[in-house]
Design an enzyme around this catalytic site. Structure first.
Site, PDB file in Angstrom:
ATOM      1  N   THR A 232       0.992  -1.260  -0.053  1.00  0.00           N
ATOM      2  CA  THR A 232      -0.203  -0.168   0.024  1.00  0.00           C
ATOM      3  C   THR A 232       0.588   0.856   0.543  1.00  0.00           C
ATOM      4  O   THR A 232       1.876   1.166   0.184  1.00  0.00           O
ATOM      5  CB  THR A 232      -1.555  -0.427   0.950  1.00  0.00           C
ATOM      6  OG1 THR A 232      -1.671   0.732   0.357  1.00  0.00           O
ATOM      7  CG2 THR A 232      -0.498  -0.053   2.555  1.00  0.00           C
TER       8      THR A 232
ATOM      9  N   THR B 289       1.029  -0.618  -5.688  1.00  0.00           N
ATOM     10  CA  THR B 289       0.938   0.737  -5.351  1.00  0.00           C
ATOM     11  C   THR B 289      -0.343   0.937  -6.421  1.00  0.00           C
ATOM     12  O   THR B 289       0.028   0.825  -7.901  1.00  0.00           O
ATOM     13  CB  THR B 289       1.184   1.773  -5.546  1.00  0.00           C
ATOM     14  OG1 THR B 289       2.268   1.642  -4.056  1.00  0.00           O
ATOM     15  CG2 THR B 289       0.924   3.661  -4.806  1.00  0.00           C
TER      16      THR B 289
ATOM     17  N   GLY C  26       2.231   5.069  -7.480  1.00  0.00           N
ATOM     18  CA  GLY C  26       0.907   4.157  -8.349  1.00  0.00           C
ATOM     19  C   GLY C  26       1.994   3.902  -9.953  1.00  0.00           C
ATOM     20  O   GLY C  26       2.066   2.919 -10.305  1.00  0.00           O
TER      21      GLY C  26
ATOM     22  N   CYS D 225       5.378   1.544  -7.686  1.00  0.00           N
ATOM     23  CA  CYS D 225       5.558   0.803  -7.311  1.00  0.00           C
ATOM     24  C   CYS D 225       4.142  -0.618  -7.613  1.00  0.00           C
ATOM     25  O   CYS D 225       2.829   0.246  -8.014  1.00  0.00           O
ATOM     26  CB  CYS D 225       4.969   1.221  -6.132  1.00  0.00           C
ATOM     27  SG  CYS D 225       5.070   0.282  -4.622  1.00  0.00           S
TER      28      CYS D 225
END
Length: 183
Positions: free
Chosen positions: A7, A168, A162, A165
């Site tokens: 996350t 993410t 995002g 990663c």
């Protein structure tokens, strides 16, 4: 047994506005199990924001415990965070949780860890989770070199995280406290 993980949570404060945002991806091993999880919450009658990075099942327990501390200390964020960290470190069940919380109100922004740490971040921004370093770097650059609002800054930085990663995504949940409103 594999853990649910992955996350990115980012908090920023600018011009009296406080924002915490998180992506929606939940990963089990190498598989995306859910893409629209809400890892950011409002607590204490909407006056405190909290974001969670760690095992999904642990989030509800930690949010509930922290809300209890907020009630006990009448919304004093710092005192509630310190007491939460003490409980987390000493409680046999909580001690096993591997997670981090970002909590914020209009005056303070803190990171709480299961090791008993309560960290007051520099520069009015902080990020946690697998994409945290990417979001932190992007947010720092945006804070220094743009006039984006806190919300826009969080949206842009989480978007960059995002893109980089694999844990993410760009399905964001964002909560904010405005400078003058009765959030």
């Amino acid at each position: 047994m594999e853990q649910f993980r992955g996350t990115t949570i980012l908090a920023a404060r600018r011009d009296g506005q406080v924002v915490i945002g998180g992506d929606g991806q939940v990963t089990l091993g190498h598989t995306v199990m859910k893409g629209n999880a809400r890892k950011v919450r409002r607590l204490h009658n909407g006056r405190v924001l909290a974001g969670f990075a760690g095992g999904t099942a642990d989030a509800f327990t930690l949010f509930e415990r922290f809300e209890g501390q907020l009630e006990k200390y009448r919304g004093n964020l710092t005192r509630a965070a310190v007491e939460m960290a003490k409980d987390w470190r000493s409680d046999r069940v909580l001690r096993r949780l591997e997670a981090l919380l970002i909590v914020a109100d209009r005056e303070a922004m803190l990171v709480i860890s299961g090791n008993g740490d309560v960290i007051d971040p520099e520069d009015d921004l902080v990020a946690i989770g697998s994409g945290g370093p990417y979001a932190q770097a992007a947010a720092t650059a945006l804070m220094r070199h743009s006039q984006l609002s806190a919300r826009e800054l969080v949206e842009q930085a989480l978007g960059i995280a995002g893109d980089i990663c694999i844990y993410t995504n760009r399905n964001l949940s964002i909560e904010e406290l405005g400078p003058d409103s009765e959030d």
